[in-house]
Design a protein around this motif. Structure first.
Motif, mmCIF file in Angstrom:
data_model
loop_
_atom_site.group_PDB
_atom_site.id
_atom_site.type_symbol
_atom_site.label_atom_id
_atom_site.label_comp_id
_atom_site.label_asym_id
_atom_site.label_seq_id
_atom_site.Cartn_x
_atom_site.Cartn_y
_atom_site.Cartn_z
ATOM 1 N N SER A 7 0.828 -1.209 0.000
ATOM 2 C CA SER A 7 0.000 0.000 0.000
ATOM 3 C C SER A 7 0.861 1.258 0.000
ATOM 4 O O SER A 7 0.544 2.239 -0.682
ATOM 5 C CB SER A 7 -0.923 0.009 1.210
ATOM 6 N N ILE A 8 1.943 1.218 0.755
ATOM 7 C CA ILE A 8 2.855 2.360 0.790
ATOM 8 C C ILE A 8 3.499 2.555 -0.577
ATOM 9 O O ILE A 8 3.630 3.680 -1.063
ATOM 10 C CB ILE A 8 3.914 2.180 1.896
ATOM 11 N N GLY A 9 3.888 1.469 -1.214
ATOM 12 C CA GLY A 9 4.498 1.560 -2.545
ATOM 13 C C GLY A 9 3.534 2.125 -3.581
ATOM 14 O O GLY A 9 3.900 2.975 -4.395
ATOM 15 N N ILE A 10 2.289 1.664 -3.554
ATOM 16 C CA ILE A 10 1.297 2.166 -4.505
ATOM 17 C C ILE A 10 1.010 3.644 -4.253
ATOM 18 O O ILE A 10 0.930 4.444 -5.187
ATOM 19 C CB ILE A 10 0.005 1.320 -4.428
ATOM 20 N N GLY A 11 0.869 4.027 -2.988
ATOM 21 C CA GLY A 11 0.643 5.436 -2.655
ATOM 22 C C GLY A 11 1.816 6.313 -3.048
ATOM 23 O O GLY A 11 1.640 7.437 -3.532
ATOM 24 N N PHE A 12 3.044 5.799 -2.853
ATOM 25 C CA PHE A 12 4.226 6.571 -3.223
ATOM 26 C C PHE A 12 4.316 6.761 -4.730
ATOM 27 O O PHE A 12 4.614 7.858 -5.203
ATOM 28 C CB PHE A 12 5.500 5.889 -2.710
ATOM 29 N N VAL A 13 4.060 5.711 -5.488
ATOM 30 C CA VAL A 13 4.130 5.811 -6.955
ATOM 31 C C VAL A 13 3.084 6.799 -7.475
ATOM 32 O O VAL A 13 3.374 7.635 -8.332
ATOM 33 C CB VAL A 13 3.987 4.427 -7.616
ATOM 34 N N ALA A 14 1.865 6.717 -6.936
ATOM 35 C CA ALA A 14 0.813 7.654 -7.353
ATOM 36 C C ALA A 14 1.204 9.090 -7.020
ATOM 37 O O ALA A 14 1.054 10.001 -7.844
ATOM 38 C CB ALA A 14 -0.504 7.287 -6.680
ATOM 39 N N ALA A 15 1.723 9.295 -5.816
ATOM 40 C CA ALA A 15 2.120 10.637 -5.409
ATOM 41 C C ALA A 15 3.342 11.121 -6.187
ATOM 42 O O ALA A 15 3.450 12.316 -6.510
ATOM 43 C CB ALA A 15 2.412 10.658 -3.912
ATOM 44 N N PHE A 16 4.258 10.232 -6.528
ATOM 45 C CA PHE A 16 5.458 10.640 -7.258
ATOM 46 C C PHE A 16 5.115 11.087 -8.674
ATOM 47 O O PHE A 16 5.694 12.050 -9.180
ATOM 48 C CB PHE A 16 6.484 9.502 -7.289
ATOM 49 N N ILE A 17 4.167 10.408 -9.297
ATOM 50 C CA ILE A 17 3.735 10.820 -10.631
ATOM 51 C C ILE A 17 3.113 12.208 -10.571
ATOM 52 O O ILE A 17 3.407 13.077 -11.404
ATOM 53 C CB ILE A 17 2.760 9.782 -11.222
ATOM 54 N N ILE A 18 2.278 12.443 -9.566
ATOM 55 C CA ILE A 18 1.669 13.760 -9.415
ATOM 56 C C ILE A 18 2.720 14.803 -9.044
ATOM 57 O O ILE A 18 2.642 15.957 -9.467
ATOM 58 C CB ILE A 18 0.537 13.706 -8.375
ATOM 59 N N LEU A 19 3.740 14.410 -8.277
ATOM 60 C CA LEU A 19 4.820 15.321 -7.913
ATOM 61 C C LEU A 19 5.575 15.792 -9.145
ATOM 62 O O LEU A 19 5.873 16.987 -9.288
ATOM 63 C CB LEU A 19 5.775 14.631 -6.936
ATOM 64 N N ILE A 20 5.876 14.878 -10.043
ATOM 65 C CA ILE A 20 6.567 15.259 -11.281
ATOM 66 C C ILE A 20 5.691 16.183 -12.117
ATOM 67 O O ILE A 20 6.167 17.191 -12.651
ATOM 68 C CB ILE A 20 6.988 14.003 -12.070
ATOM 69 N N LEU A 21 4.401 15.871 -12.204
ATOM 70 C CA LEU A 21 3.486 16.741 -12.944
ATOM 71 C C LEU A 21 3.376 18.116 -12.295
ATOM 72 O O LEU A 21 3.259 19.132 -12.987
ATOM 73 C CB LEU A 21 2.102 16.098 -13.050
ATOM 74 N N ALA A 22 3.439 18.168 -10.970
ATOM 75 C CA ALA A 22 3.375 19.451 -10.272
ATOM 76 C C ALA A 22 4.638 20.272 -10.522
ATOM 77 O O ALA A 22 4.565 21.495 -10.702
ATOM 78 C CB ALA A 22 3.181 19.230 -8.775
ATOM 79 N N TYR A 23 5.812 19.619 -10.535
ATOM 80 C CA TYR A 23 7.048 20.344 -10.810
ATOM 81 C C TYR A 23 7.109 20.831 -12.254
ATOM 82 O O TYR A 23 7.715 21.850 -12.541
ATOM 83 C CB TYR A 23 8.278 19.481 -10.512
ATOM 84 N N LEU A 24 6.492 20.105 -13.161
ATOM 85 C CA LEU A 24 6.465 20.523 -14.560
ATOM 86 C C LEU A 24 5.394 21.578 -14.826
ATOM 87 O O LEU A 24 5.375 22.173 -15.899
ATOM 88 C CB LEU A 24 6.240 19.312 -15.471
ATOM 89 N N GLY A 25 4.506 21.802 -13.864
ATOM 90 C CA GLY A 25 3.482 22.823 -13.998
ATOM 91 C C GLY A 25 2.184 22.338 -14.597
ATOM 92 O O GLY A 25 1.344 23.152 -14.968
ATOM 93 N N TYR A 26 1.988 21.042 -14.694
ATOM 94 C CA TYR A 26 0.765 20.501 -15.272
ATOM 95 C C TYR A 26 -0.319 20.230 -14.234
ATOM 96 O O TYR A 26 -1.433 19.897 -14.574
ATOM 97 C CB TYR A 26 1.041 19.192 -16.016
ATOM 98 N N PHE A 27 -0.002 20.308 -12.969
ATOM 99 C CA PHE A 27 -0.949 19.971 -11.907
ATOM 100 C C PHE A 27 -1.055 21.144 -10.945
ATOM 101 O O PHE A 27 -0.152 21.380 -10.144
ATOM 102 C CB PHE A 27 -0.486 18.701 -11.177
ATOM 103 N N VAL A 28 -2.089 21.883 -10.975
ATOM 104 C CA VAL A 28 -2.416 23.011 -10.097
ATOM 105 C C VAL A 28 -1.163 23.829 -9.749
ATOM 106 O O VAL A 28 -0.482 23.539 -8.763
ATOM 107 C CB VAL A 28 -3.104 22.542 -8.794
ATOM 108 N N PRO A 29 -0.849 24.819 -10.537
ATOM 109 C CA PRO A 29 0.356 25.622 -10.291
ATOM 110 C C PRO A 29 0.374 26.238 -8.883
ATOM 111 O O PRO A 29 -0.660 26.574 -8.331
ATOM 112 C CB PRO A 29 0.282 26.711 -11.351
ATOM 113 N N TYR A 30 1.542 26.365 -8.327
ATOM 114 C CA TYR A 30 1.856 26.975 -7.029
ATOM 115 C C TYR A 30 1.440 26.129 -5.828
ATOM 116 O O TYR A 30 2.248 25.879 -4.954
ATOM 117 C CB TYR A 30 1.255 28.377 -6.902
#
Length: 118
Positions: A7-30
């Protein structure tokens, strides 16, 4: 209490994908970067399928891992410049502390959602 690594691995992978999208500016800026540990904690808390305390503990672990990943991505964003090490230290401590708390809240929310659905 047993730690559910899957469960921790699945949650981390999901959050890491969103983290990369957030750093690239594709997921809710700021403010999108602060939604990442909440979403990862919610996924983990939902998958743990236990009480709220267990969901909070698992969400905290995901928050720690996402905080470390965020610091690594922040280091790469600064182009590995040693002159900015002090700034990185301040941002790193801020991200780690904030992500731990937000992961804890996300884990609690995920557990509550799981209990309400049953």
């Amino acid at each position: 209490m047993k730690i559910d690594q899957k469960s921790i691995g699945i949650g981390f992978v999901a959050a890491f994908i969103i983290l990369i999208l957030a750093y690239l500016g594709y997921f809710v800026p700021y403010f999108g970067i602060y939604l990442v540990p909440i979403i990862g904690g919610m996924v983990t808390g939902y998958l743990v399928n236990s009480d709220i305390k267990s969901g909070m503990m698992h969400g905290t672990v995901v928050g720690i891992f996402i905080g470390i990943a965020s610091i690594a991505l922040l280091y790469l964003r600064f182009n590995a410049n040693p002159k900015l090490a002090g700034t990185l230290l301040i941002f790193g401590l801020w991200y780690l502390g904030t992500f731990i708390i937000l992961g804890l809240l996300g884990g609690a929310l995920g557990s509550i959602i799981k209990q309400r659905i049953k």
